[in-house]
Design a protein around this motif. Structure first.
Motif, PDB file in Angstrom:
ATOM      1  N   UNK A 136       0.854  -1.202   0.000  1.00  0.00           N
ATOM      2  CA  UNK A 136       0.000   0.000   0.000  1.00  0.00           C
ATOM      3  C   UNK A 136       0.889   1.252   0.000  1.00  0.00           C
ATOM      4  N   UNK A 137       1.831   1.295   0.916  1.00  0.00           N
ATOM      5  CA  UNK A 137       2.747   2.434   1.006  1.00  0.00           C
ATOM      6  C   UNK A 137       3.497   2.638  -0.307  1.00  0.00           C
ATOM      7  N   UNK A 138       3.946   1.517  -0.890  1.00  0.00           N
ATOM      8  CA  UNK A 138       4.715   1.590  -2.130  1.00  0.00           C
ATOM      9  C   UNK A 138       3.873   2.163  -3.278  1.00  0.00           C
ATOM     10  N   UNK A 139       2.612   1.773  -3.322  1.00  0.00           N
ATOM     11  CA  UNK A 139       1.725   2.272  -4.382  1.00  0.00           C
ATOM     12  C   UNK A 139       1.430   3.756  -4.195  1.00  0.00           C
ATOM     13  N   UNK A 140       1.159   4.151  -2.950  1.00  0.00           N
ATOM     14  CA  UNK A 140       0.838   5.551  -2.662  1.00  0.00           C
ATOM     15  C   UNK A 140       2.006   6.464  -3.069  1.00  0.00           C
ATOM     16  N   UNK A 141       3.234   5.952  -2.957  1.00  0.00           N
ATOM     17  CA  UNK A 141       4.400   6.785  -3.268  1.00  0.00           C
ATOM     18  C   UNK A 141       4.476   7.129  -4.758  1.00  0.00           C
ATOM     19  N   UNK A 142       3.690   6.437  -5.603  1.00  0.00           N
ATOM     20  CA  UNK A 142       3.657   6.753  -7.028  1.00  0.00           C
ATOM     21  C   UNK A 142       2.809   7.995  -7.337  1.00  0.00           C
ATOM     22  N   UNK A 143       1.943   8.374  -6.402  1.00  0.00           N
ATOM     23  CA  UNK A 143       1.047   9.516  -6.653  1.00  0.00           C
ATOM     24  C   UNK A 143       1.793  10.835  -6.457  1.00  0.00           C
ATOM     25  N   UNK A 144       1.496  11.810  -7.324  1.00  0.00           N
ATOM     26  CA  UNK A 144       2.065  13.137  -7.109  1.00  0.00           C
ATOM     27  C   UNK A 144       1.161  13.966  -6.203  1.00  0.00           C
ATOM     28  N   UNK A 145      -0.116  13.569  -6.071  1.00  0.00           N
ATOM     29  CA  UNK A 145      -1.036  14.288  -5.179  1.00  0.00           C
ATOM     30  C   UNK A 145      -0.628  14.089  -3.725  1.00  0.00           C
ATOM     31  N   UNK A 146      -1.017  15.046  -2.867  1.00  0.00           N
ATOM     32  CA  UNK A 146      -0.842  14.882  -1.427  1.00  0.00           C
ATOM     33  C   UNK A 146      -1.736  13.741  -0.933  1.00  0.00           C
ATOM     34  N   UNK A 147      -1.275  13.035   0.082  1.00  0.00           N
ATOM     35  CA  UNK A 147      -2.065  11.923   0.634  1.00  0.00           C
ATOM     36  C   UNK A 147      -3.462  12.381   1.045  1.00  0.00           C
ATOM     37  N   UNK A 148      -3.556  13.585   1.589  1.00  0.00           N
ATOM     38  CA  UNK A 148      -4.858  14.099   2.050  1.00  0.00           C
ATOM     39  C   UNK A 148      -5.840  14.265   0.898  1.00  0.00           C
ATOM     40  N   UNK A 149      -5.322  14.350  -0.339  1.00  0.00           N
ATOM     41  CA  UNK A 149      -6.186  14.518  -1.509  1.00  0.00           C
ATOM     42  C   UNK A 149      -6.491  13.192  -2.208  1.00  0.00           C
ATOM     43  N   UNK A 150      -6.138  12.080  -1.569  1.00  0.00           N
ATOM     44  CA  UNK A 150      -6.422  10.761  -2.151  1.00  0.00           C
ATOM     45  C   UNK A 150      -7.627  10.121  -1.461  1.00  0.00           C
ATOM     46  N   UNK A 151      -8.337   9.280  -2.229  1.00  0.00           N
ATOM     47  CA  UNK A 151      -9.426   8.491  -1.674  1.00  0.00           C
ATOM     48  C   UNK A 151      -9.140   7.024  -1.958  1.00  0.00           C
ATOM     49  N   UNK A 152      -9.472   6.183  -0.994  1.00  0.00           N
ATOM     50  CA  UNK A 152      -9.219   4.744  -1.131  1.00  0.00           C
ATOM     51  C   UNK A 152     -10.466   3.954  -0.805  1.00  0.00           C
TER      52      UNK A 152
END
Ligand SMILES: [Zn+2]
Length: 240
Positions: free
Chosen positions: A129-145
């Motif tokens: 999960x952590x590894x996948x999230x690190x691919x996003x350029x968006x801030x974590x707070x702007x992601x939905x899961x």
């Protein structure tokens, strides 16, 4: 077909296929009866191809060769061995197949990036999960899961050695019905990992692949029934 219970951007397509659907009975028969999309489980190739072709946006889907690791494939890609896919390009849809493991779909609130993760206990332990999230350029707070259909805690009894691997998540482990056995809540571990990464919105589908044999295939249920194999559902996310 199941749609995640989230308010994702309009250009994000996200769904989990089901085993039996009123609009799609599926072409597979026997132990795989219904809409099996797994081409590695012993089902007839033609049936699987037909089932895959019946899915929404079928031609946009990249099918992974999942190996219970933590490699993330960025689409488009010729390489397909991995347990998560990430895409920031329209028309390249991420997909993960499951039959008890936890499927996780992720998008950003602006609808520019998406990912799908296959997380069994191995993937959760390996930090996929952590590894996948690190691919996003968006801030974590702007992601939905969205944590999709997976085996529930009551249905997932494991031995002490496996339970111990998740001792950092004590609220997800409880005593099993038999001595020396424990019940592990894989979806809850995924939710806790997503929360610790500060993901803005985390939704747990609360659907169990073992409990609901109409909607889902379950590897463990098939094993308990003495069957050598079973089918797979798929969780898909993409930008259109
Ligand atoms: Zn269950």
């Amino acid at each position: 077909m199941i749609a995640p219970q989230w308010n994702c951007p309009e250009n994000v397509v996200a769904y989990t296929s089901t085993r039996y659907d009123s609009e799609n009975a599926g072409a597979s028969v026997g132990d795989y009866a219904g809409c099996n999309v797994g081409d590695h489980v012993g089902d007839a190739k033609e049936a699987v191809a037909s089932n895959r072709a019946s899915l929404p946006f079928a031609k946009s889907i990249t099918w992974l060769n999942q190996v219970h690791g933590n490699h993330v494939v960025t689409l488009p890609s010729k390489e397909t061995e991995g347990d998560a896919a990430f895409s920031a390009q329209r028309g390249y849809f991420c997909a993960v197949m499951t039959a008890d493991c936890v499927p996780i779909l992720i998008c950003d609130k602006a609808g520019k990036e998406v990912a799908a993760i296959h997380a069994g206990w191995k993937g959760l332990e390996l930090g996929i999960i952590h590894k996948t999230i690190s691919h996003f350029s968006s801030q974590a707070a702007d992601l939905m899961a969205w944590v999709g259909p997976a085996i529930c805690q009551k249905c997932y009894e494991v031995d002490a050695v496996l339970a111990q691997r998740f001792s950092d998540y004590p609220s997800t482990i409880r005593q099993g019905e038999t001595p020396e056995k424990f019940q592990l809540d894989l979806p809850a571990i995924a939710v806790q990992q997503l929360a610790s990464l500060n993901i803005g919105v985390v939704v747990n589908s609360q659907r169990c692949t073992y409990c609901d044999d109409q909607q889902f295939y379950s590897h463990r249920r098939a094993t308990h029934q003495g069957k050598p194999s079973t089918g797979r559902i798929v969780s898909v996310i993409g930008l259109r």
